[in-house]
Design a protein around this motif. Structure first.
Motif, PDB file in Angstrom:
ATOM      1  N   ARG A   1      -5.271   5.689   8.068  1.00 15.33           N
ATOM      2  CA  ARG A   1      -4.717   4.324   8.206  1.00 15.33           C
ATOM      3  C   ARG A   1      -3.553   4.201   9.036  1.00 15.33           C
ATOM      4  O   ARG A   1      -2.463   4.904   8.836  1.00 15.33           O
ATOM      5  CB  ARG A   1      -4.820   3.538   6.875  1.00 15.33           C
TER       6      ARG A   1
ATOM      7  N   GLN B   1       0.878  -1.085   0.044  1.00 10.94           N
ATOM      8  CA  GLN B   1      -0.076  -0.110   0.170  1.00 10.94           C
ATOM      9  C   GLN B   1       0.763   1.353   0.152  1.00 10.94           C
ATOM     10  O   GLN B   1       0.449   2.352  -0.016  1.00 10.94           O
ATOM     11  CB  GLN B   1      -0.974  -0.090   1.225  1.00 10.94           C
TER      12      GLN B   1
ATOM     13  N   ALA C   1       1.110   5.762  10.643  1.00 15.09           N
ATOM     14  CA  ALA C   1      -0.065   6.033   9.807  1.00 15.09           C
ATOM     15  C   ALA C   1       0.626   6.216   8.455  1.00 15.09           C
ATOM     16  O   ALA C   1       1.827   6.618   8.335  1.00 15.09           O
ATOM     17  CB  ALA C   1      -0.767   6.924  10.337  1.00 15.09           C
ATOM     18  N   PHE C   2      -0.084   6.071   7.500  1.00 12.30           N
ATOM     19  CA  PHE C   2       0.119   6.594   5.799  1.00 12.30           C
ATOM     20  C   PHE C   2      -1.270   6.903   5.148  1.00 12.30           C
ATOM     21  O   PHE C   2      -2.273   6.900   5.732  1.00 12.30           O
ATOM     22  CB  PHE C   2       0.756   5.451   5.336  1.00 12.30           C
ATOM     23  N   ASP C   3      -0.820   7.881   4.256  1.00  8.36           N
ATOM     24  CA  ASP C   3      -2.026   8.594   3.698  1.00  8.36           C
ATOM     25  C   ASP C   3      -2.603   7.964   2.761  1.00  8.36           C
ATOM     26  O   ASP C   3      -2.212   6.950   2.211  1.00  8.36           O
ATOM     27  CB  ASP C   3      -1.441  10.108   3.275  1.00  8.36           C
ATOM     28  N   CYS C   4      -3.782   8.566   2.226  1.00  6.46           N
ATOM     29  CA  CYS C   4      -4.592   8.038   1.383  1.00  6.46           C
ATOM     30  C   CYS C   4      -3.940   7.601  -0.248  1.00  6.46           C
ATOM     31  O   CYS C   4      -4.324   6.718  -0.771  1.00  6.46           O
ATOM     32  CB  CYS C   4      -5.913   9.017   0.761  1.00  6.46           C
ATOM     33  N   ASP C   5      -2.788   8.125  -0.775  1.00  3.73           N
ATOM     34  CA  ASP C   5      -2.189   8.049  -1.720  1.00  3.73           C
ATOM     35  C   ASP C   5      -1.016   7.093  -1.393  1.00  3.73           C
ATOM     36  O   ASP C   5      -0.352   6.480  -2.449  1.00  3.73           O
ATOM     37  CB  ASP C   5      -1.577   9.108  -2.194  1.00  3.73           C
ATOM     38  N   GLY C   6      -0.980   6.621  -0.081  1.00  2.04           N
ATOM     39  CA  GLY C   6       0.282   5.906   0.194  1.00  2.04           C
ATOM     40  C   GLY C   6       1.687   6.391  -0.258  1.00  2.04           C
ATOM     41  O   GLY C   6       2.540   5.780  -0.403  1.00  2.04           O
ATOM     42  N   ASP C   7       1.674   7.595  -0.345  1.00  2.00           N
ATOM     43  CA  ASP C   7       3.151   8.216  -0.736  1.00  2.00           C
ATOM     44  C   ASP C   7       3.645   9.187   0.500  1.00  2.00           C
ATOM     45  O   ASP C   7       4.746   9.751   0.188  1.00  2.00           O
ATOM     46  CB  ASP C   7       3.070   8.854  -1.944  1.00  2.00           C
ATOM     47  N   THR C   8       3.137   9.101   1.714  1.00  2.00           N
ATOM     48  CA  THR C   8       3.596   9.647   2.615  1.00  2.00           C
ATOM     49  C   THR C   8       3.443   9.084   4.194  1.00  2.00           C
ATOM     50  O   THR C   8       2.112   8.735   4.271  1.00  2.00           O
ATOM     51  CB  THR C   8       3.010  11.295   2.843  1.00  2.00           C
ATOM     52  N   ILE C   9       4.331   8.885   5.081  1.00  2.00           N
ATOM     53  CA  ILE C   9       4.254   8.348   6.242  1.00  2.00           C
ATOM     54  C   ILE C   9       4.091   9.256   7.422  1.00  2.00           C
ATOM     55  O   ILE C   9       4.653  10.522   7.383  1.00  2.00           O
ATOM     56  CB  ILE C   9       5.284   7.249   6.475  1.00  2.00           C
ATOM     57  N   LEU C  10       3.039   8.904   8.395  1.00  2.00           N
ATOM     58  CA  LEU C  10       3.355   9.786   9.711  1.00  2.00           C
ATOM     59  C   LEU C  10       3.513   9.033  11.050  1.00  2.00           C
ATOM     60  O   LEU C  10       2.659   8.050  11.248  1.00  2.00           O
ATOM     61  CB  LEU C  10       1.712  10.349   9.905  1.00  2.00           C
TER      62      LEU C  10
ATOM     63  N   CYS D   1      -6.086  12.546   5.552  1.00  2.00           N
ATOM     64  CA  CYS D   1      -5.440  11.727   4.696  1.00  2.00           C
ATOM     65  C   CYS D   1      -4.909  10.504   5.403  1.00  2.00           C
ATOM     66  O   CYS D   1      -4.626   9.477   4.907  1.00  2.00           O
ATOM     67  CB  CYS D   1      -4.530  12.407   4.118  1.00  2.00           C
TER      68      CYS D   1
END
Lengths: 130, 130
Positions: B104, A6, A75-84, B101
């Motif tokens: 998840r 993802q 966590a990660f965002d809706c586009d799957g291109d950034t992690i938090l 965003c």
């Protein structure tokens, strides 16, 4: 679908940006870059590991300074291109001795720049004099 | 030294990443990319404007959905290569109808993925059915 299915690591660099936030205060501390190996190591150890673009080197946050980050949530965002990543931060996240790297803001009145927090550690106490 | 002298837009793309945080809750809402023109527009109007890498297009957040972001503070990090914008968010920041965003997270127990917040708006109510 696994986590890694993802996430979108950059096709060229193999990296993904990670926002690091202090869980108990909500303060955004820094942004750093991870490759897959550093994310795996972060999950396995519970301490943040990054990839340094300038030094082209794998590193654990705090390996020199002792200012490590204990992972509380990833966590990660809706586009799957950034992690938090939510962390508990020991000492200062910023190599300039501030809790957060985001210690400067645009002054709303005149468009200049202001320092918004106190330096909590002298950098030379952490890394030695240059 | 002006703000723009302290920021490093990417040499190739002309972009800088911006973390968007909801000021009153501390919730990180999204990450987006700005070029110099979108940052100037953000400062001038008090509403966030970004550069879409996928659509190669300048856009105001909320221009279609009405879910705009009012700017409360603009900070930048020690390296001058990431921006942190505090906002007041109308509606949902995420195009999937979540406030953030980052809805998840990695499940600490089994390494799977879990949804951590409720969808507050059905996406088709915002953008129309696809």
């Amino acid at each position: 679908m696994s986590l890694y299915d993802q996430l979108k690591f950059d096709a060229v660099s193999g990296l993904i940006p990670a926002i690091i936030q202090e869980q108990n205060s909500g303060r955004v501390l820094m942004m750093a870059w991870l490759n897959r190996a550093s994310l795996e190591k972060t999950i396995a150890t519970g301490k943040t590991h990054f990839w340094s673009r300038s030094r082209q080197k794998f590193w654990m946050k705090g390996e020199t300074s002792g200012h490590t980050q204990s992972v509380k949530d990833i966590a990660f965002d809706c586009d799957g291109d950034t992690i938090l990543i939510q962390v508990e931060q020991i000492g200062a996240a910023c190599h300039e001795g501030y809790k957060s790297c985001f210690f400067r803001s645009v002054h709303q009145g005149n468009g200049g720049v202001k320092i918004t927090e106190a330096q909590i550690i002298a950098p030379e106490q952490v890394y030695g004099k240059k």
